[in-house]
Design a protein around this motif. Sequence first.
Motif, PDB file in Angstrom:
ATOM      1  N   SER A 100       0.883  -1.092  -0.019  1.00  0.00           N
ATOM      2  CA  SER A 100       0.155   0.051  -0.077  1.00  0.00           C
ATOM      3  C   SER A 100       0.815   1.209  -0.048  1.00  0.00           C
ATOM      4  N   ILE A 101       1.945   1.259   0.702  1.00  0.00           N
ATOM      5  CA  ILE A 101       2.939   2.372   0.639  1.00  0.00           C
ATOM      6  C   ILE A 101       3.542   2.386  -0.664  1.00  0.00           C
ATOM      7  N   ALA A 102       3.800   1.453  -1.441  1.00  0.00           N
ATOM      8  CA  ALA A 102       4.388   1.553  -2.772  1.00  0.00           C
ATOM      9  C   ALA A 102       3.543   2.067  -3.748  1.00  0.00           C
ATOM     10  N   ASN A 103       2.218   1.586  -3.693  1.00  0.00           N
ATOM     11  CA  ASN A 103       1.231   1.844  -4.352  1.00  0.00           C
ATOM     12  C   ASN A 103       0.892   3.402  -4.376  1.00  0.00           C
ATOM     13  N   ALA A 104       0.914   3.935  -3.063  1.00  0.00           N
ATOM     14  CA  ALA A 104       0.614   5.214  -2.802  1.00  0.00           C
ATOM     15  C   ALA A 104       1.459   6.280  -3.414  1.00  0.00           C
ATOM     16  N   ILE A 105       2.714   5.887  -3.179  1.00  0.00           N
ATOM     17  CA  ILE A 105       4.132   6.796  -3.722  1.00  0.00           C
ATOM     18  C   ILE A 105       3.846   6.685  -5.206  1.00  0.00           C
ATOM     19  N   LYS A 106       3.680   5.412  -5.900  1.00  0.00           N
ATOM     20  CA  LYS A 106       3.606   5.712  -7.155  1.00  0.00           C
ATOM     21  C   LYS A 106       2.441   6.404  -7.912  1.00  0.00           C
ATOM     22  N   LYS A 107       1.279   6.288  -7.071  1.00  0.00           N
ATOM     23  CA  LYS A 107       0.249   7.247  -7.549  1.00  0.00           C
ATOM     24  C   LYS A 107       0.684   8.726  -7.674  1.00  0.00           C
ATOM     25  N   ILE A 108       1.419   9.024  -6.354  1.00  0.00           N
ATOM     26  CA  ILE A 108       1.666  10.297  -6.262  1.00  0.00           C
ATOM     27  C   ILE A 108       2.753  11.030  -7.176  1.00  0.00           C
ATOM     28  N   LEU A 109       3.774  10.079  -7.232  1.00  0.00           N
ATOM     29  CA  LEU A 109       4.946  10.505  -8.183  1.00  0.00           C
ATOM     30  C   LEU A 109       4.576  10.435  -9.403  1.00  0.00           C
ATOM     31  N   MET A 110       3.531   9.516  -9.981  1.00  0.00           N
ATOM     32  CA  MET A 110       3.474   9.399 -11.504  1.00  0.00           C
ATOM     33  C   MET A 110       2.383  10.776 -11.771  1.00  0.00           C
ATOM     34  N   PHE A 111       1.629  11.162 -10.891  1.00  0.00           N
ATOM     35  CA  PHE A 111       0.748  12.236 -10.919  1.00  0.00           C
ATOM     36  C   PHE A 111       1.613  13.392 -11.019  1.00  0.00           C
ATOM     37  N   THR A 112       2.578  13.552 -10.181  1.00  0.00           N
ATOM     38  CA  THR A 112       3.336  14.717 -10.062  1.00  0.00           C
ATOM     39  C   THR A 112       4.242  15.068 -11.293  1.00  0.00           C
ATOM     40  N   ASN A 113       5.022  13.795 -11.741  1.00  0.00           N
ATOM     41  CA  ASN A 113       5.721  14.026 -13.235  1.00  0.00           C
ATOM     42  C   ASN A 113       4.742  14.570 -14.071  1.00  0.00           C
ATOM     43  N   SER A 114       3.616  13.925 -14.306  1.00  0.00           N
ATOM     44  CA  SER A 114       2.718  14.493 -15.360  1.00  0.00           C
ATOM     45  C   SER A 114       2.265  15.829 -15.131  1.00  0.00           C
ATOM     46  N   TYR A 115       2.020  16.346 -14.035  1.00  0.00           N
ATOM     47  CA  TYR A 115       1.630  17.670 -13.561  1.00  0.00           C
ATOM     48  C   TYR A 115       2.893  18.630 -14.203  1.00  0.00           C
ATOM     49  N   GLU A 116       3.921  18.263 -13.623  1.00  0.00           N
ATOM     50  CA  GLU A 116       5.174  19.044 -13.950  1.00  0.00           C
ATOM     51  C   GLU A 116       5.360  19.071 -15.615  1.00  0.00           C
ATOM     52  N   LYS A 117       5.203  18.302 -16.082  1.00  0.00           N
ATOM     53  CA  LYS A 117       5.435  18.262 -17.658  1.00  0.00           C
ATOM     54  C   LYS A 117       4.355  18.978 -18.373  1.00  0.00           C
ATOM     55  N   GLN A 118       3.031  18.877 -17.774  1.00  0.00           N
ATOM     56  CA  GLN A 118       2.045  19.819 -18.320  1.00  0.00           C
ATOM     57  C   GLN A 118       2.442  21.106 -18.063  1.00  0.00           C
ATOM     58  N   GLU A 119       2.669  21.480 -16.871  1.00  0.00           N
ATOM     59  CA  GLU A 119       3.052  22.967 -16.598  1.00  0.00           C
ATOM     60  C   GLU A 119       4.191  23.475 -17.295  1.00  0.00           C
ATOM     61  N   ILE A 120       5.216  22.732 -17.526  1.00  0.00           N
ATOM     62  CA  ILE A 120       6.288  23.191 -18.704  1.00  0.00           C
ATOM     63  C   ILE A 120       5.642  23.518 -19.994  1.00  0.00           C
ATOM     64  N   LEU A 121       4.861  22.411 -20.466  1.00  0.00           N
ATOM     65  CA  LEU A 121       4.214  22.666 -21.771  1.00  0.00           C
ATOM     66  C   LEU A 121       3.327  24.020 -21.854  1.00  0.00           C
ATOM     67  N   GLU A 122       2.463  24.234 -20.833  1.00  0.00           N
ATOM     68  CA  GLU A 122       1.897  25.704 -20.512  1.00  0.00           C
ATOM     69  C   GLU A 122       2.322  26.719 -20.506  1.00  0.00           C
ATOM     70  N   ILE A 123       3.504  26.735 -19.817  1.00  0.00           N
ATOM     71  CA  ILE A 123       4.427  27.738 -19.867  1.00  0.00           C
ATOM     72  C   ILE A 123       5.294  28.197 -20.952  1.00  0.00           C
ATOM     73  N   SER A 124       5.737  27.164 -21.696  1.00  0.00           N
ATOM     74  CA  SER A 124       6.330  27.032 -23.166  1.00  0.00           C
ATOM     75  C   SER A 124       5.242  27.719 -24.177  1.00  0.00           C
ATOM     76  N   SER A 125       4.389  27.316 -24.083  1.00  0.00           N
ATOM     77  CA  SER A 125       3.416  27.560 -25.286  1.00  0.00           C
ATOM     78  C   SER A 125       2.586  28.992 -24.996  1.00  0.00           C
ATOM     79  N   SER A 126       2.579  29.446 -23.911  1.00  0.00           N
ATOM     80  CA  SER A 126       2.089  30.658 -23.441  1.00  0.00           C
ATOM     81  C   SER A 126       3.176  31.899 -23.536  1.00  0.00           C
ATOM     82  N   MET A 127       4.470  31.350 -23.685  1.00  0.00           N
ATOM     83  CA  MET A 127       5.555  32.435 -23.737  1.00  0.00           C
ATOM     84  C   MET A 127       5.757  32.915 -25.177  1.00  0.00           C
ATOM     85  N   TRP A 128       5.162  31.989 -26.214  1.00  0.00           N
ATOM     86  CA  TRP A 128       5.344  32.302 -27.801  1.00  0.00           C
ATOM     87  C   TRP A 128       4.222  33.027 -28.157  1.00  0.00           C
ATOM     88  N   LEU A 129       3.068  33.347 -27.382  1.00  0.00           N
ATOM     89  CA  LEU A 129       1.850  33.953 -27.735  1.00  0.00           C
ATOM     90  C   LEU A 129       2.113  35.270 -28.007  1.00  0.00           C
TER      91      LEU A 129
END
Length: 129
Positions: A100-129
């Motif tokens: 259960s510890i490993a599953n929770a860590i995995k969910k949190i870290l997978m979401f965090t990686n996805s979130y941070e990638k999305q934030e980078i994409l949003e910042i990169s695309s908005s800077m060119w507008l």
Amino acid sequence: MYMLKTQTIDIEHVQRILNSCPYYDQIVNYEYQEGDLLSKALIDWYRELIFSADGFNEKQLKIISAMDRAMYLYVKENKYKKGLKKVLSENDISIDSQISIANAIKKILMFTNSYEKQEILEISSSMWL
């Protein structure tokens, strides 16, 4: 006659843990809204998790460092918090078993990686507008 039990604390171990978790104070002192059971459970779980790690195991230090970063995002960014609440429930947070510890860590870290990638994409695309 009562005997007092003493506990020995390995200061080097605690220092290594806290050096890997620079946001520890902000996370554990975060004031969540009354009734926010996930935040309460998550912060209590984080506190137990990091101090159950082996401060001399580099792999575990990397994991708790990543969890520290994720929890910092949780307490600092509402967008992150709302997103994590969609993929993680109070029932997912448990110290009962390694699985259960490993599953929770995995969910949190997978979401965090996805979130941070999305934030980078949003910042990169908005800077060119």
